[in-house]
Design a protein around this motif. Structure first.
Motif, PDB file in Angstrom:
ATOM      1  N   GLU A  47      36.129  24.336  53.747  1.00 49.82           N
ATOM      2  CA  GLU A  47      37.359  24.443  54.270  1.00 49.82           C
ATOM      3  C   GLU A  47      37.337  23.885  55.854  1.00 49.82           C
ATOM      4  N   ALA A  48      36.425  24.397  56.423  1.00 52.31           N
ATOM      5  CA  ALA A  48      36.269  24.018  57.933  1.00 52.31           C
ATOM      6  C   ALA A  48      35.763  22.607  58.041  1.00 52.31           C
ATOM      7  N   ALA A  49      34.934  21.824  57.260  1.00 47.04           N
ATOM      8  CA  ALA A  49      34.810  20.538  57.055  1.00 47.04           C
ATOM      9  C   ALA A  49      35.718  19.712  56.930  1.00 47.04           C
ATOM     10  N   HIS A  50      36.746  19.965  56.152  1.00 46.35           N
ATOM     11  CA  HIS A  50      37.941  19.360  55.635  1.00 46.35           C
ATOM     12  C   HIS A  50      38.769  19.401  56.877  1.00 46.35           C
ATOM     13  N   ALA A  51      38.837  20.677  57.693  1.00 48.19           N
ATOM     14  CA  ALA A  51      39.779  20.516  58.903  1.00 48.19           C
ATOM     15  C   ALA A  51      39.506  19.490  59.838  1.00 48.19           C
ATOM     16  N   LEU A  52      37.974  19.425  59.824  1.00 47.54           N
ATOM     17  CA  LEU A  52      37.482  18.349  61.026  1.00 47.54           C
ATOM     18  C   LEU A  52      37.989  16.893  60.410  1.00 47.54           C
ATOM     19  N   VAL A  53      38.252  16.539  59.385  1.00 47.05           N
ATOM     20  CA  VAL A  53      38.620  15.004  58.805  1.00 47.05           C
ATOM     21  C   VAL A  53      40.053  15.107  58.509  1.00 47.05           C
ATOM     22  N   TYR A  54      40.779  15.820  58.367  1.00 45.47           N
ATOM     23  CA  TYR A  54      42.144  15.717  58.017  1.00 45.47           C
ATOM     24  C   TYR A  54      42.840  15.054  59.175  1.00 45.47           C
ATOM     25  N   PRO A  55      43.254  14.047  58.736  1.00 39.56           N
ATOM     26  CA  PRO A  55      44.147  13.024  59.859  1.00 39.56           C
ATOM     27  C   PRO A  55      45.163  13.905  60.705  1.00 39.56           C
ATOM     28  N   ALA A  56      45.848  14.635  60.359  1.00 40.43           N
ATOM     29  CA  ALA A  56      46.785  15.415  61.268  1.00 40.43           C
ATOM     30  C   ALA A  56      46.331  16.781  61.736  1.00 40.43           C
ATOM     31  N   SER A  57      44.809  16.910  61.872  1.00 40.19           N
ATOM     32  CA  SER A  57      44.264  17.989  62.556  1.00 40.19           C
ATOM     33  C   SER A  57      44.477  17.937  64.074  1.00 40.19           C
ATOM     34  N   THR A  58      44.732  18.983  64.805  1.00 39.37           N
ATOM     35  CA  THR A  58      44.966  18.908  66.213  1.00 39.37           C
ATOM     36  C   THR A  58      43.494  18.920  66.881  1.00 39.37           C
ATOM     37  N   SER A  59      43.299  18.940  68.044  1.00 40.16           N
ATOM     38  CA  SER A  59      42.194  19.061  68.628  1.00 40.16           C
ATOM     39  C   SER A  59      41.690  20.597  68.598  1.00 40.16           C
TER      40      SER A  59
END
Length: 177
Positions: A47-59
């Motif tokens: 889940e955390a790895a996906h949040a890193l590469v998700y295009p709409a993730s904020t900083s």
């Protein structure tokens, strides 16, 4: 908040399902991740790895993901940290580099050196303490030449971390620097 996602941890309590830790009720997540298999740690890392590469993730989402991955000592977490260490989000990149250094990965030293000696991030007092603290974990004698160069970094945290790493090596080649 609106548009935020998380992985929540619940347990059976006297009133039914309850959040296990009210101070840290969730970890960062992003929509659309594939269902992960394996242990609970493997699933959280995915889940955390996906949040890193998700295009709409904020900083902030990427920073939170790096913190989660830093705490997980799995190969998958190291792989995700390596991807973050080469990403475009400078803050996540620096914290991922620091996490990899803490794991003893000296392959990231060239990137750390570049940031610490010549980039604008070297003046960021929020980021350089993380690099400085991570440098202290280095025990590989092959790092001595780079650590010697980092003794000239403009940031005091980096200089202190490099000096501590050299001291902790207990190697005669580290004495002169």
């Amino acid at each position: 908040g609106v548009g935020e996602y998380g992985v929540f941890f619940f347990g059976n309590g006297p009133r039914g399902l309850e959040v296990l830790d009210p101070y840290y009720p969730s970890l960062v997540a992003a929509p659309g991740s594939a269902a992960a298999s394996g242990s609970l740690v493997d699933q959280v890392v995915a889940e955390a790895a996906h949040a890193l590469v998700y295009p709409a993730s904020t900083s902030d989402m990427r920073l939170n993901a790096v913190v989660v991955l830093q705490a997980a000592g799995t190969p998958a977490a190291s792989t995700a940290l390596s991807e973050a260490a080469s990403g475009s989000d400078v803050r996540a990149r620096v914290l991922a580099l620091a996490a990899l250094l803490q794991r003893g990965d000296i392959s990231v030293l060239p990137a750390v050196k570049e940031i610490a000696l010549s980039s604008p991030e070297a003046k960021d007092d929020d980021l350089m303490p993380a690099i400085g603290a991570a440098l202290r974990y280095i025990r590989d004698r092959r790092a001595i030449p780079t650590l010697k160069e980092l003794l000239n970094a403009p940031n005091v945290w980096v200089r202190r971390g490099a000096a501590a790493a050299l001291r902790n090596m207990h190697d005669p080649k580290a004495v002169k620097p």
